[in-house]
Motif scaffolding. Structure first.
Motif, PDB file in Angstrom:
ATOM      1  N   HIS A  47       0.836  -1.301   0.177  1.00 17.28           N
ATOM      2  CA  HIS A  47       0.236  -0.095   0.386  1.00 17.28           C
ATOM      3  C   HIS A  47       1.069   1.480   0.362  1.00 17.28           C
ATOM      4  N   LEU A  48       2.456   1.422  -0.204  1.00 15.69           N
ATOM      5  CA  LEU A  48       3.431   2.343  -0.234  1.00 15.69           C
ATOM      6  C   LEU A  48       2.735   3.569  -1.180  1.00 15.69           C
ATOM      7  N   PRO A  49       2.502   3.475  -2.426  1.00 15.11           N
ATOM      8  CA  PRO A  49       1.562   3.781  -3.289  1.00 15.11           C
ATOM      9  C   PRO A  49       0.601   4.933  -2.596  1.00 15.11           C
ATOM     10  N   HIS A  50      -0.205   4.264  -1.883  1.00 18.49           N
ATOM     11  CA  HIS A  50      -1.491   4.893  -1.115  1.00 18.49           C
ATOM     12  C   HIS A  50      -0.954   6.201  -0.252  1.00 18.49           C
ATOM     13  N   LEU A  51      -0.193   5.247   0.736  1.00 20.45           N
ATOM     14  CA  LEU A  51       0.545   6.174   1.488  1.00 20.45           C
ATOM     15  C   LEU A  51       0.904   7.400   1.297  1.00 20.45           C
ATOM     16  N   PHE A  52       1.509   7.170   0.334  1.00 22.92           N
ATOM     17  CA  PHE A  52       2.101   8.158  -0.813  1.00 22.92           C
ATOM     18  C   PHE A  52       1.408   9.398  -1.069  1.00 22.92           C
ATOM     19  N   SER A  53       0.044   8.912  -1.622  1.00 22.74           N
ATOM     20  CA  SER A  53      -0.766  10.117  -1.724  1.00 22.74           C
ATOM     21  C   SER A  53      -1.253  10.424  -1.039  1.00 22.74           C
ATOM     22  N   ALA A  54      -1.632   9.926   0.412  1.00 19.42           N
ATOM     23  CA  ALA A  54      -2.144  11.081   1.303  1.00 19.42           C
ATOM     24  C   ALA A  54      -1.281  11.768   1.910  1.00 19.42           C
ATOM     25  N   LEU A  55      -0.007  11.223   1.393  1.00 16.91           N
ATOM     26  CA  LEU A  55       0.396  12.406   2.150  1.00 16.91           C
ATOM     27  C   LEU A  55       1.111  13.979   1.350  1.00 16.91           C
ATOM     28  N   ARG A  56       1.249  13.895   0.018  1.00 16.64           N
ATOM     29  CA  ARG A  56       0.325  14.267  -0.850  1.00 16.64           C
ATOM     30  C   ARG A  56      -0.580  14.963   0.154  1.00 16.64           C
ATOM     31  N   LYS A  57      -1.428  14.645  -0.436  1.00 21.30           N
ATOM     32  CA  LYS A  57      -2.512  15.111   0.034  1.00 21.30           C
ATOM     33  C   LYS A  57      -2.360  15.645   1.257  1.00 21.30           C
ATOM     34  N   ASP A 111      18.860   2.491   0.817  1.00 21.98           N
ATOM     35  CA  ASP A 111      19.960   2.090  -0.185  1.00 21.98           C
ATOM     36  C   ASP A 111      20.660   3.101  -1.269  1.00 21.98           C
ATOM     37  N   GLY A 112      19.085   4.159  -0.708  1.00 19.28           N
ATOM     38  CA  GLY A 112      19.195   4.766  -1.581  1.00 19.28           C
ATOM     39  C   GLY A 112      18.481   4.662  -2.845  1.00 19.28           C
ATOM     40  N   ASN A 113      17.769   3.816  -3.155  1.00 18.80           N
ATOM     41  CA  ASN A 113      17.236   3.893  -4.188  1.00 18.80           C
ATOM     42  C   ASN A 113      15.542   4.279  -4.196  1.00 18.80           C
ATOM     43  N   SER A 114      15.832   6.071  -5.526  1.00 18.55           N
ATOM     44  CA  SER A 114      14.591   6.621  -5.914  1.00 18.55           C
ATOM     45  C   SER A 114      13.236   5.538  -5.766  1.00 18.55           C
ATOM     46  N   VAL A 115      12.263   6.109  -5.139  1.00 19.35           N
ATOM     47  CA  VAL A 115      10.948   5.272  -5.725  1.00 19.35           C
ATOM     48  C   VAL A 115      10.247   7.214  -6.133  1.00 19.35           C
ATOM     49  N   PHE A 116      10.397   7.901  -5.253  1.00 18.04           N
ATOM     50  CA  PHE A 116       9.801   8.774  -6.537  1.00 18.04           C
ATOM     51  C   PHE A 116      10.713  10.062  -6.543  1.00 18.04           C
ATOM     52  N   GLU A 117       9.963  11.105  -7.811  1.00 17.34           N
ATOM     53  CA  GLU A 117      11.875  12.384  -7.334  1.00 17.34           C
ATOM     54  C   GLU A 117      10.341  13.202  -8.152  1.00 17.34           C
ATOM     55  N   PHE A 118       9.951  14.793  -7.683  1.00 13.56           N
ATOM     56  CA  PHE A 118       9.397  15.147  -8.332  1.00 13.56           C
ATOM     57  C   PHE A 118      10.792  16.226  -9.194  1.00 13.56           C
ATOM     58  N   PRO A 119      10.253  16.698 -10.839  1.00 13.22           N
ATOM     59  CA  PRO A 119       9.159  16.906 -10.892  1.00 13.22           C
ATOM     60  C   PRO A 119       8.314  15.357 -12.040  1.00 13.22           C
ATOM     61  N   ARG A 120       8.935  14.640 -11.833  1.00  9.86           N
ATOM     62  CA  ARG A 120       8.367  13.354 -12.584  1.00  9.86           C
ATOM     63  C   ARG A 120       7.654  12.689 -11.220  1.00  9.86           C
ATOM     64  N   GLU A 121       6.084  12.902 -11.609  1.00 13.57           N
ATOM     65  CA  GLU A 121       5.519  12.426 -11.254  1.00 13.57           C
ATOM     66  C   GLU A 121       4.247  11.993 -11.139  1.00 13.57           C
ATOM     67  N   SER A 122       4.436  11.332 -12.628  1.00 14.39           N
ATOM     68  CA  SER A 122       3.623  10.270 -13.125  1.00 14.39           C
ATOM     69  C   SER A 122       4.475   8.518 -12.751  1.00 14.39           C
ATOM     70  N   ARG A 123       5.589   8.778 -12.274  1.00 12.73           N
ATOM     71  CA  ARG A 123       5.785   7.323 -11.967  1.00 12.73           C
ATOM     72  C   ARG A 123       6.554   7.316  -9.947  1.00 12.73           C
ATOM     73  N   PHE A 124       6.452   5.777 -10.388  1.00 13.07           N
ATOM     74  CA  PHE A 124       6.299   5.222  -9.020  1.00 13.07           C
ATOM     75  C   PHE A 124       6.680   4.039  -9.284  1.00 13.07           C
ATOM     76  N   GLU A 125       7.664   3.900  -8.460  1.00 11.80           N
ATOM     77  CA  GLU A 125       8.602   2.786  -8.846  1.00 11.80           C
ATOM     78  C   GLU A 125       8.166   1.798  -7.418  1.00 11.80           C
ATOM     79  N   SER A 126       8.486   0.785  -7.586  1.00 10.94           N
ATOM     80  CA  SER A 126       8.797   0.066  -6.030  1.00 10.94           C
ATOM     81  C   SER A 126       9.761   0.203  -5.461  1.00 10.94           C
ATOM     82  N   ALA A 127       9.523  -0.141  -4.377  1.00 11.45           N
ATOM     83  CA  ALA A 127      10.980  -0.157  -2.975  1.00 11.45           C
ATOM     84  C   ALA A 127      11.003  -1.596  -2.652  1.00 11.45           C
ATOM     85  N   ARG A 128      12.194  -1.724  -2.928  1.00 11.66           N
ATOM     86  CA  ARG A 128      12.618  -2.654  -2.284  1.00 11.66           C
ATOM     87  C   ARG A 128      12.544  -2.827  -1.041  1.00 11.66           C
ATOM     88  N   THR A 129      12.973  -4.017  -0.594  1.00 10.66           N
ATOM     89  CA  THR A 129      12.140  -4.008   0.712  1.00 10.66           C
ATOM     90  C   THR A 129      13.809  -5.266   1.775  1.00 10.66           C
TER      91      THR A 129
END
Length: 219
Positions: free
Chosen positions: A22-32, A54-72
């Motif tokens: 549910h990380l994308p939903h958490l991200f959306s809630a944080l943006r709101k 480990d420094g792997n980017s999941v999201f970077e502004f302004p590339r708002e349309s892309r949300f990468e999967s997170a390493r666990t």
């Protein structure tokens, strides 16, 4: 806390077990939340970057349309092989441990280990598909056998603003360092897990952050 336009800050978010999906939903809630604003003053903010430990980017502004999967990170919390050592246990953020029904202003290592074992078991059972029966006796036995050589603890008063209650709520706790000696080998996996999940009351607010430093100073 006072902020000015253009100020930046880095915050950590620990997502456990099934919640990772549910990380994308958490991200959306944080943006709101950023649009609504923080605290009583409704301070707005923008997320510029989200990245894993480990420094792997999941999201970077302004590339708002892309949300990468997170390493666990997989953490196995079972007692390790017996190994005696001296170590420092750091209480980094205010830590609220309950002992005998009240907040302990000078918690023992056993108090911390017992609270942490309970928290790790509940998180494992309800969010990670772990066993339904706790297996923490060996952790607690190791904690009972520890000898506390030096303690430098202090109580820090802190508070948060509750938007629901529209008032400030006290969340003070203990910070400092405990230098201990004993069977760290058996207890270390539990303490290492605690570095991620925190311990005690209000851990979801960032309280109860601990850090294990092996090889504490010798007297």
């Amino acid at each position: 806390m006072h902020v000015r336009a253009g100020d930046t800050a880095t915050h950590a978010l620990v997502v456990i077990g099934e919640a990772v999906r549910h990380l994308p939903h958490l991200f959306s809630a944080l943006r709101k939340l950023g649009d609504t604003g923080l605290g009583g003053d409704r301070v707005p903010f923008r997320i510029d970057r989200m990245f894993t430990e480990d420094g792997n980017s999941v999201f970077e502004f302004p590339r708002e349309s892309r949300f990468e999967s997170a390493r666990t990170i997989d953490i196995t919390v079972t007692p390790g092989p017996s190994r005696w050592d001296r170590f420092d246990l750091l209480l980094v953020t205010p830590t609220r441990i309950t002992s005998d029904g009240r907040l302990a202003r000078r918690p023992t290592v056993f108090d911390i280990a017992a609270a942490l074992a309970r928290r790790v078991f509940l998180l494992s059972c309800f969010h990670c598909g772990g066993p339904a029966e706790p297996h923490w006796d060996e952790f607690l036995d190791a904690a009972r056998g520890l000898r506390c050589i030096d303690t430098e603890l202090q109580w820090i008063d802190a508070e948060r603003f509750s938007t629901r209650q529209q008032q400030r709520i006290p969340i003070g706790g203990v910070v400092g360092k405990m230098t201990c000696q004993g069977d760290l080998g058996r207890l270390e996996p539990l303490l290492r897990a605690g570095e991620y999940v925190h311990v005690g009351k209000n851990a979801a607010f960032g309280l109860g952050k601990i850090c294990l430093a092996k090889g504490g100073p010798h007297g």
